[in-house]
Design an enzyme around this catalytic site. Sequence first.
Site, PDB file in Angstrom:
ATOM      1  N   TYR A 227     -11.420 -25.466  62.470  1.00  0.00           N
ATOM      2  CA  TYR A 227     -12.839 -25.387  61.944  1.00  0.00           C
ATOM      3  C   TYR A 227     -13.145 -23.746  61.822  1.00  0.00           C
ATOM      4  O   TYR A 227     -12.856 -22.961  62.813  1.00  0.00           O
ATOM      5  CB  TYR A 227     -13.786 -26.467  62.818  1.00  0.00           C
ATOM      6  CG  TYR A 227     -14.342 -26.180  63.544  1.00  0.00           C
ATOM      7  CD1 TYR A 227     -14.369 -25.327  65.090  1.00  0.00           C
ATOM      8  CD2 TYR A 227     -14.719 -27.228  64.768  1.00  0.00           C
ATOM      9  CE1 TYR A 227     -14.789 -25.072  66.310  1.00  0.00           C
ATOM     10  CE2 TYR A 227     -15.491 -27.669  65.764  1.00  0.00           C
ATOM     11  CZ  TYR A 227     -15.792 -26.197  66.051  1.00  0.00           C
ATOM     12  OH  TYR A 227     -15.556 -26.711  67.479  1.00  0.00           O
ATOM     13  N   GLU A 228     -13.988 -23.349  61.178  1.00  0.00           N
ATOM     14  CA  GLU A 228     -14.554 -21.978  60.309  1.00  0.00           C
ATOM     15  C   GLU A 228     -13.159 -21.359  60.336  1.00  0.00           C
ATOM     16  O   GLU A 228     -12.831 -19.861  60.828  1.00  0.00           O
ATOM     17  CB  GLU A 228     -15.166 -21.679  61.797  1.00  0.00           C
ATOM     18  CG  GLU A 228     -16.139 -22.265  62.116  1.00  0.00           C
ATOM     19  CD  GLU A 228     -17.570 -21.995  61.082  1.00  0.00           C
ATOM     20  OE1 GLU A 228     -17.058 -22.254  59.906  1.00  0.00           O
ATOM     21  OE2 GLU A 228     -18.118 -23.516  61.150  1.00  0.00           O
ATOM     22  N   GLY A 229     -12.177 -21.894  60.027  1.00  0.00           N
ATOM     23  CA  GLY A 229     -10.977 -20.302  59.075  1.00  0.00           C
ATOM     24  C   GLY A 229      -9.750 -21.618  60.689  1.00  0.00           C
ATOM     25  O   GLY A 229     -10.624 -20.714  61.299  1.00  0.00           O
TER      26      GLY A 229
END
Length: 596
Positions: free
Chosen positions: A439-441
């Site tokens: 997550y978050e890229g």
Amino acid sequence: MPIYKAPLEDVRFVLDEIVGLDKLSALPGYEDATPELVGQVLEEGAKLCEEVLFPLNQSGDGEGCHFENGEVRTPKGFKEAYTTYIEAGWQGLACDPAYGGQGLPKLVNIMLEEFICSANLSFGMYPGLSLGAYNALAMYGSDELKQRFLPKLVDGTWSGTMCLTEPHCGTDLGIIRTKAVPDGEGAYKITGTKIFISAGEHDLTENILHLVLARLPDAPAGTRGISLFLVPKFMPNEDGTPGARNGVACGSIEHKMGIKASSTCVMNFEDATGWLVGEPHKGMRAMFVMMNAARLAVGIQGLGLAEVSYQNAVNYARERLQGRSLSGVKAPDKPADPIIVHPDVRRNLLTARAYGEGARALGALVAYHLDVAEKHADARTCRDADEFVQLMTPIVKALFTDIGFESANIAVQVHGGHGFIWETGVEQYVRDARICQIYEGTNGIQALDLVGRKLPQDMGRLLRHFFHPVGRDIEAAMEKDELGEFVMPLAKAFAKLQQATALIAQKGLKDPEEAGAAASDYLRLFGLVALGWSWLTMVEKAQAKLDVGEGNAAFYEAKIKTARFYMTKLLPQTNSLFITIAAGAKPLMELEEAAF
């Protein structure tokens, strides 16, 4: 049962010797952030994490969140722990005093975040999302929105989320479909569905503020047409209390591999009232404030999990009796020696230790530059600090979360079969750590960000904020005989990084797939050199303390020995990474799609 003690001695070493709290307290607004005060804050934070949050980690994993009739109930004990957390003022630790915060440096808050993530990552998700929402609203919200909502986020009675992902798109936010239509009275009606929304619905706070990406009717295509809106779960009354329910509801929660006590929600917006944050069609700029801060925070999640995994692996290795030492019996009064005597177990333990302590020092340095970028009186210094943070953000996010996952797996390996069993606690760290790489890229996206954006930006200007100080420190260390065995491996690895950078720049100009093919290996190479730089600094500081007989000699000697392991056993990975980078894109791209 798992164990955890906050690594206060190592944190103090990093803050005092590597970063320098005296430099931090010299910044405008941080005059009160003395070493004494910061030490007291972190000691109290350690107690909270060890005594309140950590005991709920395994039980929260076992129970998970409950979803009934659109409402989410967190596991037993979480609500009481959250009340303890906000009543002590932890939510506003690094927030502006104008909105009720304590105004302490971001560096101090990030050190606390490590403790929280070690103790209970699922719990930490809730206040962490609120801090991200605070940062975005504080920078881009109107004065009216800030006065109305920031105090509630700072005191923790209301919480925040970031609503980006939709069922058909994740990283490619340019194709989102959520709509925002002006209501004619200064607000907007938001309609759409968002998925994977951490802390989207829960019972910890009386209201939840959603920061939602959506498109206005006249929005241009792609990311240039995205706007950001603040959408509360309950509409606020004039006196600041929650009023009528807004048109936003949780449709379901995900049943996940890890972080089970953190609610991950599908959020449905149906003509929900929201207010524009920032300018129309400029929402990505505001959302990146949250995303970049979140990427650094996720890196710290990886560090926190690496630390608790290491502690549990060491504890088990000291207690578990199995076999005899290859060099002779070490525990003649026992039927077998503890497994910590075996070289391969020590290799595992030292790998987790060297990665974790190096990451802590590097993470603190990046956090310090966050404070400099915000508070320093000189504009050029602020810009340079901000550019250093920009460069290091994808490295911290990807490298630290890889380290967290690797260290968690090491803990399971050291435990052997017992590590595979839920009751011992360490298998949870593997499951929890896995999401941090996603997550978050995803970490692959971080690598592409590094080679595709950060390297070429302004003709490589961002790179200078790393390459120049590393080069200077290597040159200075070459003059000190006692640092020779540490600086030479780093100098060789740094040369490989420079060569790889030039190679990617040259090939990438001709063929972007060459840069893409090298991206992940390059980020790892860059990160290993950055950790080596941190270890060189730590060795120099530790040796200086030993030379004058100050402090805990055993602590400083352990630093030097761990550094020796890193430089000789882990940093040489840079050689093979360079060879892989030089191999180019052909081995990846020549196989026809149909052949997969």
